[in-house]
Design a protein around this motif. Structure first.
Motif, PDB file in Angstrom:
ATOM      1  N   GLN A 116       0.376  -1.338  -0.572  1.00  0.00           N
ATOM      2  CA  GLN A 116       0.087   0.120   0.238  1.00  0.00           C
ATOM      3  C   GLN A 116       1.338   1.157   0.422  1.00  0.00           C
ATOM      4  OE1 GLN A 116      -2.986   0.019  -0.585  1.00  0.00           O
ATOM      5  NE2 GLN A 116      -3.083  -1.960  -0.453  1.00  0.00           N
ATOM      6  N   GLY A 117       2.513   0.991  -0.039  1.00  0.00           N
ATOM      7  CA  GLY A 117       3.123   2.107   0.080  1.00  0.00           C
ATOM      8  C   GLY A 117       3.712   2.604   1.217  1.00  0.00           C
ATOM      9  N   THR A 118       2.618   2.983   2.323  1.00  0.00           N
ATOM     10  CA  THR A 118       3.092   2.639   3.195  1.00  0.00           C
ATOM     11  C   THR A 118       2.330   1.288   4.326  1.00  0.00           C
ATOM     12  OG1 THR A 118       1.117   3.751   3.680  1.00  0.00           O
ATOM     13  CG2 THR A 118       3.827   5.094   3.768  1.00  0.00           C
ATOM     14  N   GLY A 119       3.176   1.510   5.550  1.00  0.00           N
ATOM     15  CA  GLY A 119       2.113   0.507   6.251  1.00  0.00           C
ATOM     16  C   GLY A 119       2.857  -0.497   6.799  1.00  0.00           C
ATOM     17  N   GLU A 120       2.787  -2.066   6.857  1.00  0.00           N
ATOM     18  CA  GLU A 120       3.122  -3.250   7.287  1.00  0.00           C
ATOM     19  C   GLU A 120       4.344  -3.740   6.042  1.00  0.00           C
ATOM     20  OE1 GLU A 120       3.189  -4.905   9.922  1.00  0.00           O
ATOM     21  OE2 GLU A 120       1.756  -3.022  10.781  1.00  0.00           O
ATOM     22  N   VAL A 121       5.584  -3.847   6.132  1.00  0.00           N
ATOM     23  CA  VAL A 121       6.330  -4.547   5.022  1.00  0.00           C
ATOM     24  C   VAL A 121       6.441  -5.481   4.753  1.00  0.00           C
ATOM     25  CG1 VAL A 121       9.240  -5.580   5.070  1.00  0.00           C
ATOM     26  CG2 VAL A 121       8.515  -3.346   6.605  1.00  0.00           C
ATOM     27  N   ASN A 122       6.087  -6.571   3.719  1.00  0.00           N
ATOM     28  CA  ASN A 122       5.491  -7.594   2.821  1.00  0.00           C
ATOM     29  C   ASN A 122       7.034  -8.154   2.989  1.00  0.00           C
ATOM     30  OD1 ASN A 122       4.977  -9.711   2.221  1.00  0.00           O
ATOM     31  ND2 ASN A 122       5.180  -8.887  -0.244  1.00  0.00           N
TER      32      ASN A 122
ATOM     33  N   LEU B  58      -0.648   5.517  -3.564  1.00  0.00           N
ATOM     34  CA  LEU B  58      -0.410   5.886  -3.304  1.00  0.00           C
ATOM     35  C   LEU B  58      -0.653   7.132  -4.337  1.00  0.00           C
ATOM     36  CD1 LEU B  58       3.610   5.451  -2.061  1.00  0.00           C
ATOM     37  CD2 LEU B  58       1.345   6.059  -0.250  1.00  0.00           C
ATOM     38  N   GLN B  59      -0.825   6.864  -5.485  1.00  0.00           N
ATOM     39  CA  GLN B  59      -0.819   7.803  -6.484  1.00  0.00           C
ATOM     40  C   GLN B  59      -2.437   7.869  -5.917  1.00  0.00           C
ATOM     41  OE1 GLN B  59       0.457   8.957  -8.907  1.00  0.00           O
ATOM     42  NE2 GLN B  59      -1.479  10.096 -10.105  1.00  0.00           N
ATOM     43  N   ASP B  60      -3.399   7.553  -5.490  1.00  0.00           N
ATOM     44  CA  ASP B  60      -4.865   7.436  -5.205  1.00  0.00           C
ATOM     45  C   ASP B  60      -4.445   8.633  -4.198  1.00  0.00           C
ATOM     46  OD1 ASP B  60      -5.775   5.499  -7.002  1.00  0.00           O
ATOM     47  OD2 ASP B  60      -6.357   4.359  -5.033  1.00  0.00           O
ATOM     48  N   LYS B  61      -3.214   9.411  -3.680  1.00  0.00           N
ATOM     49  CA  LYS B  61      -3.644   9.885  -2.927  1.00  0.00           C
ATOM     50  C   LYS B  61      -3.214  11.355  -3.510  1.00  0.00           C
ATOM     51  CE  LYS B  61      -3.806   6.419   1.346  1.00  0.00           C
ATOM     52  NZ  LYS B  61      -2.733   6.636   2.777  1.00  0.00           N
ATOM     53  N   GLY B  62      -2.765  11.400  -4.883  1.00  0.00           N
ATOM     54  CA  GLY B  62      -1.960  12.651  -5.274  1.00  0.00           C
ATOM     55  C   GLY B  62      -0.807  12.236  -5.526  1.00  0.00           C
ATOM     56  N   GLY B  63       0.110  10.835  -5.657  1.00  0.00           N
ATOM     57  CA  GLY B  63       1.152  10.320  -6.056  1.00  0.00           C
ATOM     58  C   GLY B  63       2.357  11.200  -5.392  1.00  0.00           C
ATOM     59  N   TRP B  64       2.822  11.811  -6.905  1.00  0.00           N
ATOM     60  CA  TRP B  64       4.750  12.795  -6.385  1.00  0.00           C
ATOM     61  C   TRP B  64       4.204  13.797  -6.823  1.00  0.00           C
ATOM     62  CZ3 TRP B  64       8.438  10.577  -4.425  1.00  0.00           C
ATOM     63  CH2 TRP B  64       8.709   9.375  -4.656  1.00  0.00           C
ATOM     64  N   ALA B  65       3.366  14.280  -6.400  1.00  0.00           N
ATOM     65  CA  ALA B  65       2.748  15.409  -6.742  1.00  0.00           C
ATOM     66  C   ALA B  65       2.208  15.855  -5.370  1.00  0.00           C
ATOM     67  CB  ALA B  65       1.541  16.077  -7.319  1.00  0.00           C
TER      68      ALA B  65
ATOM     69  N   THR C 207       4.301  11.642  -0.256  1.00  0.00           N
ATOM     70  CA  THR C 207       5.066  10.692  -0.806  1.00  0.00           C
ATOM     71  C   THR C 207       6.702  10.326  -0.386  1.00  0.00           C
ATOM     72  OG1 THR C 207       3.266  10.286  -2.873  1.00  0.00           O
ATOM     73  CG2 THR C 207       4.769   9.418  -3.510  1.00  0.00           C
ATOM     74  N   ILE C 208       6.835  12.013  -0.849  1.00  0.00           N
ATOM     75  CA  ILE C 208       8.861  12.138  -0.310  1.00  0.00           C
ATOM     76  C   ILE C 208       8.929  10.907   0.735  1.00  0.00           C
ATOM     77  CG2 ILE C 208      10.240  13.587   0.410  1.00  0.00           C
ATOM     78  CD1 ILE C 208       8.772  16.068  -1.307  1.00  0.00           C
ATOM     79  N   ASP C 209       7.750  10.911   2.338  1.00  0.00           N
ATOM     80  CA  ASP C 209       8.332  10.144   3.559  1.00  0.00           C
ATOM     81  C   ASP C 209       7.988   9.384   3.197  1.00  0.00           C
ATOM     82  OD1 ASP C 209       7.913  12.872   4.468  1.00  0.00           O
ATOM     83  OD2 ASP C 209       6.804  13.548   4.779  1.00  0.00           O
ATOM     84  N   ALA C 210       7.056   8.600   2.207  1.00  0.00           N
ATOM     85  CA  ALA C 210       6.945   7.189   1.613  1.00  0.00           C
ATOM     86  C   ALA C 210       7.867   6.767   1.774  1.00  0.00           C
ATOM     87  CB  ALA C 210       5.698   6.963   0.987  1.00  0.00           C
TER      88      ALA C 210
END
Length: 448
Positions: A88-94, A128-135, A139-142
């Motif tokens: 999911q871009g963040t959260g739990e490591v797979n 992460l794109q669903d939340k605006g992606g690199w804009a 996403t920098i923190d993620a």
């Protein structure tokens, strides 16, 4: 006949990218990326191809490592898929995602091949794109968190790290031209994305230093060499704008902590501003250990009002063309590497991608006689030797690509590999270009 010998410690390698070769897009907890979404959107990719299976390197990596060992390379550049580590871009490591790359890295080291890893080669988690992606600056923190997890997992095993691959493609090609995922066509958005990616690069470098990770870290920019068609001032200025769009816009912040003022002014005339927050420029220009350069082409430009974004018209002057319709311009490689040294100093340079797309035919005896590709490599190796002899600190060369693979918006129609991929059987067949490079590496140089 002249003999061109390369330095004994010159790093010969080849390169791939996760989405282009791995497949296994729903296995072992991998999340979706923007390329899964884009390639499954009808009309975005030639033949509506996708990377669901690609070269199936996820299951066949041992076969690919054997090809690399037989080739004789010292290093292999590949990328880690962020959605395999953080679905999911963040959260739990797979952990299953990390385990896959542990197997790949261990297989490479066992074969005597140094892994060179790119953290971001375009497969942003869709969440992460669903939340605006690199804009979105979150996403920098993620990205930094993702980088930290990977740094810690492979500290001591991976000694060469690249933060981003081709930030121009991540930003302008994908968010202004719209040819790549996520497929936007907004110039301000593209400038925002470019800026945030370069801040993320700098933050990741800082994290690398803070953690004391063993090895070297840099980034990769795709550079082109545009020359003015004539010495007319308007032609010189137009060609410079076109070149700076790829080169200075990314190299200046990386090394000088500034954007080229003439480009800032040009964008401002288009109604576009660079949104710089306090500390950004210092972060973007964190000292790096090397610069990766991807080089494919260049050309000649002259002023033409209203032509493209920069009032610059490309003029064909008789270049041979690849199957991608790109100019074959080996001398441009010499010129662009010389320019890097002159403009940015003695930073160690790796050519992290260089190669050519041609139409390949698999013969009855399972060979591919890709004469044009082998000739392309030969011409560019000559320019690499020239530039080394001229005092430019070129340390290595990674051929693009090890395998024919999913060529982004071109799908499977366009082949860059030195190994032919049969997409029906997934069998691999080394091409003549593979054997040419194998000989150059074994001989430590070439005769011309």
């Amino acid at each position: 006949m002249a003999r061109l010998d390369f330095p004994k410690d010159f790093v010969w390698g080849t390169a791939t990218a996760s989405y282009q070769i791995e497949g296994a897009y729903q296995e072992d907890g991998r999340g979706l990326s923007i390329w899964d979404t884009f390639s499954h959107t009808p009309g975005k990719v030639v033949n509506n191809d996708n990377g669901d299976v690609a070269c199936d390197s996820y299951h066949r990596y041992e076969e690919d490592v054997a090809l690399l060992k037989n080739l004789g390379v010292k290093a292999y550049r590949f990328s880690i898929a962020w959605p395999r580590i953080f679905p999911q871009g963040t959260g739990e490591v797979n952990e299953k995602g990390l385990d896959y790359y542990r197997r790949v890295v261990d297989a490479l080291i066992a074969a005597g091949i140094e892994p060179c890893v790119t953290l971001y080669h375009w497969d942003l988690p869709q969440a992460l794109q669903d939340k605006g992606g690199w804009a979105n600056r979150d996403t920098i923190d993620a990205f930094v968190k993702y980088a930290e997890v990977v740094f810690k997992a492979f500290d001591g095993k991976i000694k060469q790290w690249i933060t981003f691959n081709e930030t121009w493609c991540v930003s302008f090609l994908s968010n202004y031209i719209g040819a790549h995922a996520p497929g936007n066509t907004d110039l301000q958005l593209a400038v925002d994305v470019a800026h945030n990616c370069m801040v993320a690069h700098g933050q990741a470098v800082k994290k690398f230093r803070e953690l004391g990770v063993k090895g070297q870290i840099g980034t990769t920019h795709n550079l082109y060499w545009y020359e003015p068609y004539s010495t007319k001032p308007e032609d010189v200025a137009a060609a410079h704008r076109n070149r700076a769009y790829y080169n200075e816009w990314f190299m200046d912040p990386t090394f000088k902590g500034t954007y080229p003022p003439f480009m800032v002014d040009w964008f401002r005339e288009k109604g576009v501003e660079v949104k710089i927050q306090p500390g950004d420029l210092e972060t973007m220009s964190q000292p790096i250990d090397f610069i990766g350069i991807n080089f494919y082409s260049g050309g000649f430009g002259r002023y033409k009002k209203g032509e493209g974004l920069f009032d610059c018209e490309e003029v064909q002057v008789g270049f041979d063309r690849t199957f991608m319709d790109w100019n074959v311009y080996p001398d441009g490689l010499y010129k662009v590497l010389s320019w890097v040294k002159e403009e940015y100093g003695d930073i160690p340079i790796y050519i992290t991608e260089n190669g050519a797309c041609y139409e390949d035919e698999l013969t009855a005896d399972k060979r591919v006689h890709d004469v044009l590709r082998a000739e392309y490599y030969k011409k560019h190796f000559i320019q690499c030797h020239r530039v080394i002899e001229s005092g430019v600190p070129l340390k290595g060369y990674f051929a693009w690509s090890l395998l024919d693979n999913f060529e982004w918006a071109e799908g499977y129609k366009k082949r860059f590999g030195i190994v032919y991929t049969n997409y029906e059987t997934l069998e691999r067949h080394p091409k003549d270009s593979y054997y040419f490079i194998q000989k150059v590496i074994a001989d430590g140089g070439l005769d011309v």
